[in-house]
Design an enzyme around this catalytic site. Structure first.
Site, PDB file in Angstrom:
ATOM      1  N   GLY A   1      -0.142  -5.056  10.346  1.00 26.69           N
ATOM      2  CA  GLY A   1       1.182  -4.697   9.854  1.00 26.69           C
ATOM      3  C   GLY A   1       1.248  -3.221   9.510  1.00 26.69           C
ATOM      4  O   GLY A   1       0.235  -2.592   9.201  1.00 26.69           O
TER       5      GLY A   1
ATOM      6  N   LYS B   1       0.827  -1.205   0.000  1.00 27.91           N
ATOM      7  CA  LYS B   1       0.000   0.000   0.000  1.00 27.91           C
ATOM      8  C   LYS B   1       0.866   1.260   0.000  1.00 27.91           C
ATOM      9  O   LYS B   1       0.599   2.220  -0.741  1.00 27.91           O
ATOM     10  CB  LYS B   1      -0.939  -0.004   1.210  1.00 27.91           C
TER      11      LYS B   1
ATOM     12  N   SER C   1      -0.622   0.433   6.136  1.00 26.45           N
ATOM     13  CA  SER C   1      -1.001  -0.463   7.219  1.00 26.45           C
ATOM     14  C   SER C   1      -2.096  -1.400   6.731  1.00 26.45           C
ATOM     15  O   SER C   1      -2.908  -1.027   5.867  1.00 26.45           O
ATOM     16  CB  SER C   1      -1.487   0.337   8.434  1.00 26.45           C
ATOM     17  N   ASP C   2      -2.113  -2.605   7.272  1.00 20.70           N
ATOM     18  CA  ASP C   2      -3.136  -3.563   6.890  1.00 20.70           C
ATOM     19  C   ASP C   2      -3.343  -4.551   8.030  1.00 20.70           C
ATOM     20  O   ASP C   2      -2.449  -4.765   8.856  1.00 20.70           O
ATOM     21  CB  ASP C   2      -2.761  -4.309   5.607  1.00 20.70           C
ATOM     22  N   SER C   3      -4.527  -5.143   8.068  1.00 17.90           N
ATOM     23  CA  SER C   3      -4.859  -6.129   9.087  1.00 17.90           C
ATOM     24  C   SER C   3      -5.504  -7.338   8.443  1.00 17.90           C
ATOM     25  O   SER C   3      -6.194  -7.227   7.425  1.00 17.90           O
ATOM     26  CB  SER C   3      -5.834  -5.544  10.119  1.00 17.90           C
TER      27      SER C   3
END
Length: 202
Positions: free
Chosen positions: A115, A62, A78-80
């Site tokens: 993350g 991203k 950021s990612d989940s």
């Protein structure tokens, strides 16, 4: 030692309200620009990787998607992702899918991996992943129905079909891990990196 970039502009590569709220509350100055990333393609390229590695790689992807157009900035991605009983769960595509997810989660432990990554120009300067374990209580059919009546479609944008800052907190009877990871970004390590980069005061 992380290289410092004094007075660097920060871009958040996300449209997530919870991630923006975290940075706002922490007093971080930034610009939010959603990133256009084929998350499924990134995940497919990482088949067999651990969930934390995937969350971290998505965060990098991203940030990297925006960085070339903003060479003067540090880009934060950021990612989940959610894992229950070894099974990955993406954002529910419909109210019916959300109900199915919640039925499956009932009485189980949800692993939420968040993350974050900071990219500048053509390279990732920093990345990190964290995990929270959320113990889902036994959910009745009537609760699931009333929950979805109140929370859909907002939770359609959320891995795990919940917003911890809203009615989603009622899904759980115990949580291991910090609230920021649950909200979708490991904020304390992110703030540490931003201090090292000179974005915020040390």
């Amino acid at each position: 030692m992380i290289a410092r970039f004094p007075k660097a502009r920060l871009i958040l590569a996300s449209k997530s309200a919870s991630r923006r709220a975290m940075l706002d509350a922490a007093g971080v100055t930034y610009e939010a620009i959603p990133a256009d990333v084929d998350e499924r393609a990134v995940e497919a390229s990482l088949e067999g990787a651990a969930p934390g590695e995937i969350a971290e790689a998505l965060a990098v992807a991203k940030a990297a998607a925006l960085a070339p157009a903003h060479p003067d900035a540090l880009v934060l991605g950021s990612d989940s992702l959610v894992v229950v009983d070894g099974r990955r769960f993406d954002k529910p595509e419909s109210r019916e899918a959300a109900a199915d997810h919640l039925c499956f989660f009932s009485g189980k432990v949800m692993e939420l991996h968040s993350g974050a990554a900071i990219v500048r120009g053509g390279g990732c300067e920093w990345s990190h992943a964290a995990i929270a374990r959320l113990h889902v209580r036994d959910l009745s059919d009537s609760f699931i129905e009333s929950y979805l009546a109140a929370e859909w479609p907002e939770i359609g944008y959320c891995a795990g079909a919940f917003r911890i800052e809203a009615m989603g907190v009622q899904l759980f009877d115990h949580i291991e891990g910090d609230q920021f990871t649950v909200l979708g970004m490991p904020l304390l390590p992110v703030l540490g990196a931003l201090r090292e980069f000179g974005v915020i005061e040390a």
